[in-house]
Design a protein around this motif. Sequence first.
Motif, short mmCIF file in Angstrom:
data_model
loop_
_atom_site.label_atom_id
_atom_site.label_comp_id
_atom_site.label_asym_id
_atom_site.label_seq_id
_atom_site.Cartn_x
_atom_site.Cartn_y
_atom_site.Cartn_z
N ASN A 20 0.84 -1.18 0.00
CA ASN A 20 0.00 0.00 0.00
C ASN A 20 0.88 1.24 0.00
O ASN A 20 2.06 1.16 -0.29
CB ASN A 20 -0.94 -0.04 1.21
CG ASN A 20 -0.18 -0.32 2.50
OD1 ASN A 20 0.94 0.14 2.67
ND2 ASN A 20 -0.78 -1.05 3.39
N ASP A 21 0.33 2.39 0.34
CA ASP A 21 1.07 3.65 0.31
C ASP A 21 2.27 3.68 1.25
O ASP A 21 3.21 4.42 1.03
CB ASP A 21 0.15 4.82 0.66
CG ASP A 21 -0.90 5.08 -0.41
OD1 ASP A 21 -0.70 4.61 -1.54
OD2 ASP A 21 -1.90 5.74 -0.10
N THR A 22 2.24 2.89 2.30
CA THR A 22 3.34 2.87 3.27
C THR A 22 4.49 2.01 2.80
O THR A 22 5.58 2.08 3.37
CB THR A 22 2.85 2.35 4.63
OG1 THR A 22 2.37 1.03 4.48
CG2 THR A 22 1.78 3.24 5.21
N GLY A 23 4.29 1.17 1.79
CA GLY A 23 5.32 0.27 1.33
C GLY A 23 5.34 -1.04 2.11
O GLY A 23 6.17 -1.89 1.86
N LEU A 24 4.43 -1.19 3.04
CA LEU A 24 4.32 -2.40 3.85
C LEU A 24 3.16 -3.25 3.35
O LEU A 24 2.27 -2.75 2.67
CB LEU A 24 4.07 -2.04 5.32
CG LEU A 24 5.12 -1.20 6.03
CD1 LEU A 24 4.59 -0.73 7.37
CD2 LEU A 24 6.39 -2.00 6.21
N ASP A 25 3.18 -4.51 3.72
CA ASP A 25 2.01 -5.35 3.44
C ASP A 25 0.84 -4.82 4.25
O ASP A 25 1.01 -4.23 5.31
CB ASP A 25 2.28 -6.80 3.84
CG ASP A 25 3.35 -7.45 2.98
OD1 ASP A 25 3.57 -6.97 1.86
OD2 ASP A 25 3.95 -8.44 3.44
N SER A 26 -0.37 -5.05 3.76
CA SER A 26 -1.57 -4.55 4.44
C SER A 26 -1.69 -5.10 5.85
O SER A 26 -2.00 -4.36 6.79
CB SER A 26 -2.83 -4.94 3.66
OG SER A 26 -2.91 -4.21 2.47
N ASN A 27 -1.43 -6.39 6.01
CA ASN A 27 -1.57 -6.96 7.34
C ASN A 27 -0.52 -6.42 8.31
O ASN A 27 -0.80 -6.19 9.48
CB ASN A 27 -1.53 -8.49 7.29
CG ASN A 27 -0.25 -9.04 6.71
OD1 ASN A 27 0.48 -8.35 6.02
ND2 ASN A 27 0.00 -10.30 6.96
N THR A 28 0.69 -6.18 7.84
CA THR A 28 1.74 -5.61 8.69
C THR A 28 1.39 -4.18 9.08
O THR A 28 1.51 -3.80 10.25
CB THR A 28 3.10 -5.64 7.97
OG1 THR A 28 3.39 -6.99 7.58
CG2 THR A 28 4.20 -5.13 8.86
N ALA A 29 0.96 -3.39 8.12
CA ALA A 29 0.58 -2.00 8.42
C ALA A 29 -0.63 -1.95 9.34
O ALA A 29 -0.69 -1.10 10.24
CB ALA A 29 0.29 -1.25 7.11
N GLY A 30 -1.58 -2.86 9.16
CA GLY A 30 -2.74 -2.91 10.04
C GLY A 30 -2.35 -3.24 11.47
O GLY A 30 -2.85 -2.64 12.42
N ALA A 31 -1.42 -4.18 11.64
CA ALA A 31 -0.96 -4.54 12.99
C ALA A 31 -0.15 -3.40 13.61
O ALA A 31 -0.31 -3.09 14.79
CB ALA A 31 -0.13 -5.81 12.93
N LEU A 32 0.70 -2.77 12.82
CA LEU A 32 1.53 -1.68 13.34
C LEU A 32 0.70 -0.45 13.71
O LEU A 32 1.14 0.36 14.52
CB LEU A 32 2.61 -1.30 12.33
CG LEU A 32 3.75 -2.29 12.18
CD1 LEU A 32 4.70 -1.85 11.08
CD2 LEU A 32 4.50 -2.48 13.49
N SER A 33 -0.48 -0.33 13.14
CA SER A 33 -1.32 0.82 13.49
C SER A 33 -1.79 0.75 14.95
O SER A 33 -2.18 1.77 15.52
CB SER A 33 -2.52 0.93 12.54
OG SER A 33 -3.40 -0.15 12.72
#
Length: 145
Positions: A20-33
Motif C-alpha cells: 500500500n502507500d506505506t510500502g508495507l504489506d496490508s496486514n503488517t501495516a494494520g498490525a503496526l497501526s
Amino acid sequence: MASSTQDIDVENEPTAAVENDTGLDSNTAGALSYLFGMVSGLIFYLIEREDPFVRWHAAQSIAFTGVLLVAYTALTFLGTVVSVATFSGSTGGFLVGSLFSLVLGLVWLVAAVGGFVAWAYLMVKAYQGESPRLPIAAGIADRLA
C-alpha cells in the motif's frame, strides 16, 4: 468445456498481503497501526489513502485508545472526588470512601489488563489479515474509515 474452478467465499477469508502507500504489506501495516495506540493509528490513518483495511484498523486503533483514555480518566477523576469527599469527614465516611476507592482501583486494574489483552489481540488479528470489531471502537472506525 467445463470449468475446473470453484467459487470461493472471500468474505470469510483473511485479507491477502498487498502493498500500500506505506510500502508495507496490508496486514503488517494494520498490525503496526495498533503498536503505539493513538499515535501510530493516526500516522497510518494520515499516510494511507488507498487501502481500506489499513485505514479501518488505524481508525479503530485511534478510537480504541480514545475510549480507554476516557475510561481511565473518568475512573481516576471519580476516585479522586470520592477520596477528597470522604476522607475529610468522619470515621464512617472514611471507611465507606476507602472501600469505594478499593473497588474503583480494582475496576481500573481490570480495565487496564483488559485493554492490554485487547490491544495484543487486535495486533495479532490484524497481522493475520482479520478485522475483529470492538463494540464502541468499531462503530467509530466505520465512520472514520
